[in-house]
Design a protein around this motif. Structure first.
Motif, short mmCIF file in Angstrom:
data_model
loop_
_atom_site.label_atom_id
_atom_site.label_comp_id
_atom_site.label_asym_id
_atom_site.label_seq_id
_atom_site.Cartn_x
_atom_site.Cartn_y
_atom_site.Cartn_z
N ASP A 69 0.93 -1.27 -0.12
CA ASP A 69 0.00 0.06 -0.39
C ASP A 69 1.03 1.40 -0.29
O ASP A 69 1.00 2.14 1.02
CB ASP A 69 -0.69 -0.20 1.38
N GLN A 70 1.35 1.43 -1.86
CA GLN A 70 2.43 2.21 -1.52
C GLN A 70 2.61 3.77 -0.47
O GLN A 70 3.23 4.23 -0.60
CB GLN A 70 2.98 2.04 -3.03
N ASN A 71 0.78 4.56 -0.75
CA ASN A 71 1.01 5.66 -0.71
C ASN A 71 -0.83 5.30 0.16
O ASN A 71 -1.65 6.42 1.18
CB ASN A 71 -0.10 6.26 -1.92
N ALA A 72 -0.22 3.97 1.29
CA ALA A 72 -1.37 4.35 2.45
C ALA A 72 -2.71 4.22 2.39
O ALA A 72 -2.94 5.17 2.81
CB ALA A 72 -0.95 5.20 3.43
N CYS A 73 -3.05 4.28 1.32
CA CYS A 73 -4.79 4.64 0.70
C CYS A 73 -5.10 3.76 1.99
O CYS A 73 -5.86 4.73 2.55
CB CYS A 73 -4.62 3.90 -0.91
N TYR A 74 -4.80 3.16 2.32
CA TYR A 74 -5.90 1.97 3.23
C TYR A 74 -5.54 2.86 4.53
O TYR A 74 -4.86 1.87 5.37
CB TYR A 74 -6.01 0.67 3.33
N ASP B 138 -14.78 -1.83 2.33
CA ASP B 138 -14.41 -2.29 1.50
C ASP B 138 -13.04 -2.51 0.89
O ASP B 138 -12.63 -1.49 0.83
CB ASP B 138 -15.17 -2.68 0.71
N VAL B 139 -11.66 -3.32 0.49
CA VAL B 139 -10.34 -3.01 -0.23
C VAL B 139 -11.06 -2.70 -1.55
O VAL B 139 -11.56 -4.20 -2.15
CB VAL B 139 -9.66 -4.37 0.04
N VAL B 140 -10.78 -2.29 -2.82
CA VAL B 140 -11.95 -1.93 -3.83
C VAL B 140 -10.76 -2.43 -5.12
O VAL B 140 -11.52 -2.60 -6.00
CB VAL B 140 -12.58 -0.62 -3.97
N ASN B 141 -9.38 -1.66 -4.72
CA ASN B 141 -8.63 -1.74 -5.38
C ASN B 141 -7.34 -2.67 -5.32
O ASN B 141 -7.19 -3.16 -4.21
CB ASN B 141 -7.68 0.06 -5.62
N PRO B 142 -6.63 -3.67 -6.39
CA PRO B 142 -6.29 -3.99 -6.85
C PRO B 142 -5.03 -4.17 -6.08
O PRO B 142 -4.70 -2.62 -5.75
CB PRO B 142 -5.95 -4.64 -7.67
N PHE B 143 -4.09 -4.66 -5.45
CA PHE B 143 -2.68 -4.91 -4.46
C PHE B 143 -1.84 -5.12 -4.74
O PHE B 143 -2.29 -6.26 -4.88
CB PHE B 143 -2.87 -4.14 -2.85
N PRO B 144 -0.60 -4.68 -4.75
CA PRO B 144 0.74 -5.68 -5.35
C PRO B 144 0.76 -6.62 -4.20
O PRO B 144 0.30 -5.86 -2.92
CB PRO B 144 1.65 -4.63 -6.00
#
Length: 566
Positions: free
Chosen positions: A391-396, A415-421
């Motif tokens: 979560d490179q930008n601490a989105c969550y 909800d975690v809606v974005n794909p994450f590496p």
């Protein structure tokens, strides 16, 4: 009515009795002065017990150095019984200032046969003499330990050098009130700045009984779970009160026995004549508690403890502002998200995305650490596997209010809606060091890149760091060295990339670190981007040998070898 009764303002103190409410005084020990003060607060019948014999008939409340407040919350005429609350202060060093506060919340009668929750027995000790202990909503007498100002300035006394003991059950259900579940939670302030640099949580998991048992919650006298959490770069400050970076967690059926860790607290014994008011007066008859303290816990963990597993987590996105620890990831599915759904964040207090978890499920590494060659980061020695949800930008943003309800400990249903590496780590030869990494950078649940240190001819062995021998200063020195080495490698990588004809200015945002954490974070990502750009260049120019050399330089933390590459 008292000016701050039931208003949406912080209730720092109980309201005074309303004008016209009766105040009754009772002399229990027949010495000519009152021992009990009975009145009503916010429609709740209450009574104060005068444990230090200084109450006067003109008083409207007891004192908070040695007295006890009893609240009849269900208004059945009984105190210290079902649905009730008691708050008891004790002065164990005779300086006329409380150094201990006991909060007991009794379950409703309909829940008397449940061995765990609701209910509380929490004992706070004011080690740093700031007079701060529990935070209680005095309008309804609920314990509110998660309330905080700003990002992480908790009202409960989690800051500085302090400790508490706590369990989620009623005192009458416990077999031995000298013991506890969180027994204790220890907070350390080695630099004396009034903030917490590291914390140790000690768990005695009780045996849960069944209806009809004399005691439904039977504490064992054995510790089976320990977490040790550190602010490695000591970057906490007013406005950023908690900033733990790493947690090491020991688990074991045997653990260690702590029944020899006895501490005397004679002032806990309340006025004997008042025992009649308590459904179970044992909570007022205590004169000692049994728990490991700030000084003894370290040796107990490493010398007496027998552990089966070690969990490790690192807060890579630096968004943890919890007072307890960087919450642990579970060794479960790397893609399933959501509390109690079977993924890495199965634990409802875990950061959904952003932390790196590793697990040594046979305790082969004894909780020790190492700094890897392949990424320059701190890893758990002996870990068989690990995952990093990036979560490179601490989105969550985990924080204490982003993914969390600011009034309670659990994550909200976000909800975690974005794909994450996802990066997967494996120790394929079981020598204690990670030697295989798999990368899913587009989050499509397929690992498109696999790297084996063995196939690159890189020795995965690294110096083992004995966790047992590290002081807090050693931990901060370790983080500083890791960050500085990371940044040094990044500066060399920039030279290599520039020499190869790449325009490194595209990454200017990563080139100006202003702190230890930024050297660590920017140094890693700058290397990662330049490494992949160089690989791309080698592939586009069909330089297979150079491609292999680039990989060896990156995964061996040795960019110098490419400076003379022609």
């Amino acid at each position: 009515m008292y000016w701050n009764s039931n208003k949406p303002l912080n209730p720092y103190r109980p309201p005074f009795p309303e004008p016209g409410n009766s105040v009754e005084y009772i002399d229990l020990d027949k010495d000519g002065d009152p021992d009990i003060l009975k009145t009503t607060i916010n429609s709740f019948p209450v009574q104060w017990i005068d444990d230090d014999d200084d109450m006067k008939e003109s008083d409207l409340e007891g004192d908070i150095d040695s007295d006890c407040l009893m609240v009849d919350r269900n208004k059945d005429g009984n105190y210290g019984s079902y649905s009730d609350v008691i708050v008891d202060w004790a002065d164990n060093d005779d300086d006329n200032v409380a150094d201990m506060q006991i909060y007991a919340e009794y379950v409703g009668e309909q829940e008397k046969d449940t061995p765990w929750g609701p209910g509380h027995l929490m004992i706070n000790m004011d080690m740093d003499k700031d007079d701060i202990m529990n935070y209680i909503d005095w309008n309804n007498f609920n314990l509110r330990g998660w309330i905080h100002d700003g990002r992480a300035d908790f009202y409960e006394d989690y800051l500085g050098q302090s400790l508490f003991l706590k369990i989620h059950t009623s005192p009458e259900k416990m077999n031995d009130l000298r013991l506890n579940w969180e027994n204790p939670f220890l907070f350390y302030d080695p630099d004396n700045d009034g903030l917490t640099e590291y914390a140790i949580r000690v768990i005695d998991n009780p045996v849960r009984g069944k209806p009809g048992d004399k005691y439904l919650t039977r504490l064992t006298g054995n510790v089976s779970w320990i977490s040790m959490s550190y602010d490695l770069d000591n970057d906490n400050a007013p406005g950023n009160e908690f900033d733990f970076d790493m947690t090491v967690n020991f688990r074991g059926k045997t653990g260690f026995n702590y029944m020899d860790q006895v501490h005397s607290f004679p002032a806990m014994r309340g006025l004997p004549e008042s025992d009649q008011y308590f459904m179970d007066p044992r909570v007022r008859q205590l004169t000692e508690l049994i728990y490991p303290n700030h000084k003894s816990i370290h040796n107990l963990v490493f010398e007496r403890g027998k552990w089966d597993e070690v969990y490790f987590v690192y807060d890579e996105d630096d968004d943890c502002e919890r007072w307890e620890r960087v919450e642990l990831c579970d060794p479960k599915d790397p893609y399933i998200t959501g509390k109690r759904k079977g993924g890495l964040d199965n634990n409802p207090q875990t950061d959904a995305v952003g932390d790196r978890g590793e697990w040594d499920l046979d305790n082969s590494g004894k909780g020790n650490l190492y700094v890897s060659k392949f990424d320059g980061k701190i890893h758990l020695y002996g870990a068989e596997s690990g995952y990093w949800r990036v979560d490179q930008n601490a989105c969550y943003y985990q924080g204490m209010g982003g993914l969390y309800d600011g009034y309670g400990p659990e994550r909200l249903s976000v909800d975690v809606v974005n794909p994450f590496p996802v990066i997967k780590y494996m120790d394929t030869d079981n020598n204690g060091f990670i030697d295989r990494m798999e990368y899913d950078l587009d989050g499509d649940k397929n690992f498109e890149q696999i790297v084996s240190l063995k196939e690159l001819g890189i020795d995965d062995n690294c110096p083992v760091i004995k966790t047992e021998s590290l002081s807090y200063d050693d931990f901060t020195s370790l983080k500083s060295k890791v960050a500085n080495d990371m940044w040094q490698q990044a500066t060399i990588a920039m030279k290599v990339a520039s020499k190869a004809g790449l325009n490194v200015k595209w990454y200017a945002m990563l080139m100006h670190p202003k702190s230890i954490r930024q050297k660590y974070h920017m140094g890693f990502w700058l290397q990662f981007y330049l490494f992949n750009d160089l690989l791309d260049l080698a592939r586009r120019t069909n330089k297979k040998e150079w491609e292999i050399d680039i990989a060896k330089a990156y995964y061996n933390s040795n960019w110098d070898k490419l400076l003379d590459y022609k």
